[in-house]
Design a protein around this motif. Structure first.
Motif, short mmCIF file in Angstrom:
data_model
loop_
_atom_site.label_atom_id
_atom_site.label_comp_id
_atom_site.label_asym_id
_atom_site.label_seq_id
_atom_site.Cartn_x
_atom_site.Cartn_y
_atom_site.Cartn_z
N UNK A 149 0.83 -1.21 0.00
CA UNK A 149 0.00 0.00 0.00
C UNK A 149 0.87 1.27 0.00
N UNK A 150 1.96 1.21 0.78
CA UNK A 150 2.86 2.36 0.80
C UNK A 150 3.49 2.60 -0.56
N UNK A 151 3.90 1.50 -1.23
CA UNK A 151 4.49 1.66 -2.57
C UNK A 151 3.50 2.23 -3.57
N UNK A 152 2.21 1.80 -3.49
CA UNK A 152 1.19 2.31 -4.40
C UNK A 152 0.95 3.80 -4.18
N UNK A 153 0.91 4.20 -2.89
CA UNK A 153 0.71 5.63 -2.59
C UNK A 153 1.91 6.45 -3.05
N UNK A 154 3.11 5.88 -2.85
CA UNK A 154 4.31 6.59 -3.28
C UNK A 154 4.33 6.80 -4.78
N UNK A 155 3.96 5.74 -5.53
CA UNK A 155 3.94 5.85 -6.99
C UNK A 155 2.93 6.89 -7.45
N UNK A 156 1.74 6.84 -6.86
CA UNK A 156 0.69 7.79 -7.25
C UNK A 156 1.08 9.22 -6.89
N UNK A 157 1.60 9.41 -5.69
CA UNK A 157 1.95 10.78 -5.28
C UNK A 157 3.12 11.34 -6.10
N UNK A 158 4.13 10.46 -6.41
CA UNK A 158 5.27 10.92 -7.20
C UNK A 158 4.82 11.34 -8.59
N UNK A 159 3.93 10.57 -9.20
CA UNK A 159 3.43 10.93 -10.53
C UNK A 159 2.65 12.24 -10.49
N UNK A 160 1.79 12.36 -9.50
CA UNK A 160 0.99 13.60 -9.38
C UNK A 160 1.86 14.80 -9.06
N UNK A 161 2.83 14.59 -8.12
CA UNK A 161 3.71 15.71 -7.75
C UNK A 161 4.56 16.15 -8.93
N UNK A 162 5.07 15.18 -9.73
CA UNK A 162 5.88 15.54 -10.90
C UNK A 162 5.09 16.36 -11.90
N UNK A 163 3.85 15.94 -12.17
CA UNK A 163 3.01 16.71 -13.10
C UNK A 163 2.71 18.10 -12.55
N UNK A 164 2.49 18.19 -11.24
CA UNK A 164 2.18 19.49 -10.63
C UNK A 164 3.37 20.44 -10.73
N UNK A 165 4.56 19.92 -10.41
CA UNK A 165 5.76 20.77 -10.47
C UNK A 165 6.06 21.20 -11.90
N UNK A 166 5.85 20.30 -12.88
CA UNK A 166 6.06 20.66 -14.28
C UNK A 166 5.09 21.76 -14.71
N UNK A 167 3.84 21.63 -14.25
CA UNK A 167 2.85 22.67 -14.58
C UNK A 167 3.21 24.00 -13.94
#
Length: 549
Positions: A149-167
């Protein structure tokens, strides 16, 4: 057909012009060292009767007492009067101000939209960080998330955070681009708003025609904001012992109107000096009044700083060559410089430039050719080894042209190599010219202190003598015979008790000048060296101190 020539030099007469503006163009300009005289021409077909001819948008620096009008007509015309008034450019500038303000408002709206996008993205970033912190903390009942569960949350948050920072980065780039556009528009708006109060001159001429005909006008006036200065290029040709001298006029103007394809004349006259010599006033002397009591000084005012911007001169466009022109081209030849025609007058000279010239009102320096001359020269090397152990080449020539050379900067070249920048003094036709052509390593010169000693003099040893001895060596490393002149000096006594004696060389080997200067003039054979010894003594009483030794 009867033609009448009317010339009128007038001062400004207040009044208003109701007629439409008459198109005119600048045909000739005479530039002085502190102003210019502009000549405009205009033509109009008029019916019989009285008419007002209006010349608009003339520069605000127009000197009204310098205005002159010449008119020719086929309609038996009479020039009745001339009026000069101030005008402003408010109406034409207002539309441009509104346009720029609309563009700025649109940019401000886009800036607000980007700020909103940035706020939303910041909120998303904080939400992702909160999710990451919450995933690592235990629940209230003490249970923890599994590793999967921790790995799934980490993957989701990293993807979302990367898109947010790029934007966020993209929004920042867009905001930076908008700020640059806003700065450009703000500068343009400031310039146009300044033009709202930009003052110009309007000249109105009232003419009366006995019958219908054409009227040709020539209006000349002096304006400030224009000047020219002389500049020179001296190119030494050692093979033939000649100096190719190029004489140029460097013109700048910000009079408020462009000069396009005008007949250009440069004048050496200086109107600012007036027409006659200044009058002397009495030189009064009297008993000096007692000084006033001291007054407390006020605190200095804060300094005012400003910014000065300089425009770079635009380079001349390069010539293009077609493929057909590249076939069987002749050998290149030196470009002939179009020079000026000189007209010497009673108190000045005028240089009439052959080709039409265009000068924008932006204070950019533009150089035009006045004259070129080939001057036979005598070459001489000059040196002052006590200050610098170097030999400087000097060309001695005479002004064999009819052009007066005014004082100005001088660039010197040895064949095609630039060697030095210096200045040239004013030289009239027939006078001698001395052109400094820079240091030449082909002539070496060294000055060495060989000995300096102090001894007692007199029967009781009550006097002192200081003796200096220098050795000066000159070598001609060139393949040609050269003339070398160098100078040194003796101390100059300002007291009769201090006696300076030259011990070497003999007077016949040197030339003495004022203030203790000594001059050697040698003819140096190629590859040869020559030495001389400068030796002198200074005697003075032992009970005094001598400064300068």
């Amino acid at each position: 057909m009867r033609r009448s020539l009317l010339v009128l030099a007038i001062a400004a007469i207040p009044g208003l012009a109701a007629a439409a503006g008459l198109p005119s163009s600048i045909g000739a300009v005479t530039v002085y060292q502190d102003r210019a005289v502009v000549t405009r021409s205009a033509t109009s077909e008029l019916a019989a009767g009285e008419h007002e001819l209006v010349l608009e948008n003339l520069p605000a620096s127009l000197q009204e007492n310098s205005l002159q009008v010449s008119a020719k007509s086929t309609g038996q015309a009479s020039l009745l009067d001339v009026k000069v008034r101030d005008a402003y450019q408010a109406e034409s500038a207002n539309a441009r101000v509104r346009q720029l303000e609309d563009q700025l408002r649109k940019l401000e709206s886009q800036q607000a939209e980007l700020d909103d996008q940035a706020a939303v993205l910041d909120n998303q970033r904080e939400l992702v960080l909160m999710m990451q912190r919450g995933a690592t903390e235990p629940a209230k009942d003490g249970t923890r998330l599994t590793l999967e569960e921790l790995k799934a949350i980490q993957t989701l948050s990293a993807d979302t955070l990367g898109k947010t920072l790029a934007a966020l980065r993209k929004v920042a780039e867009q905001k930076e681009a908008l700020e640059r556009e806003q700065a450009v528009l703000q500068n343009q708006l400031g310039t146009v708003r300044n033009q709202l109060n930009r003052r110009t001159k309007t000249v109105t001429l009232r003419v009366n025609l006995a019958r219908a005909g054409k009227v040709d006008l020539a209006v000349s006036y002096a304006v400030g904001g224009a000047r020219w200065t002389p500049a020179y290029d001296a190119r030494l040709r050692p093979a033939d012992r000649n100096v190719d001298l190029g004489y140029f006029g460097v013109i700048r103007q910000n009079t408020g109107e462009d000069w396009t394809n005008v007949k250009l004349t440069l004048s050496t006259a200086r109107p600012a000096l007036g027409g006659g010599a200044p009058a002397l006033r009495p030189w009064v002397i009297d008993v000096a009044a007692p000084p006033p009591p001291p007054v407390a000084m006020a605190a200095p005012a804060p300094a005012i700083t400003g910014e000065v911007s300089a425009k770079r001169s635009r380079p001349a466009p390069l010539a293009r060559v077609t493929a057909d022109e590249m076939v069987a081209q002749p050998e290149p030849e030196a470009i002939e410089v179009a020079t000026a025609q000189v007209q010497n007058e009673a108190t000045s000279a005028s240089f009439q430039i052959k080709n039409p010239a265009t000068l924008l009102s932006d204070n950019t320096a533009q150089r035009v050719a006045i004259a070129t001359a080939k001057l036979p020269a005598t070459l001489q090397y000059q040196s002052t080894p006590a200050l610098r152990e170097a030999a400087f080449l000097t060309a001695l020539a005479s002004n064999n042209t009819e052009f007066p050379f005014l004082a100005g900067p001088l660039n010197t070249f040895l064949d095609d190599a630039f060697v030095a920048s210096s200045a040239m003094k004013s030289v009239m036709p027939g006078e001698k010219i001395e052109l400094a052509l820079g240091a030449d390593e082909g002539i070496s010169i060294k000055r060495q202190l060989v000995n300096r000693f102090t001894e007692s003099t007199g029967f009781s040893g009550s006097g002192k003598r200081v003796t200096y001895e220098y050795k000066i060596t000159v070598k001609n490393n060139k393949a040609t015979k050269e003339q070398v002149t160098f100078k040194d000096r003796l101390p100059v006594s300002r007291n009769e008790k201090i006696v300076v004696k030259l011990l070497s060389p003999a007077d016949r080997d040197i030339k003495r000048e004022e203030d203790g200067k000594l001059v050697w003039d040698w003819e140096m054979e190629p590859g040869k060296s020559r030495e001389t010894v400068l030796k002198f003594s200074v005697d003075y009483p032992g009970d005094i101190d001598v400064s300068g030794l």
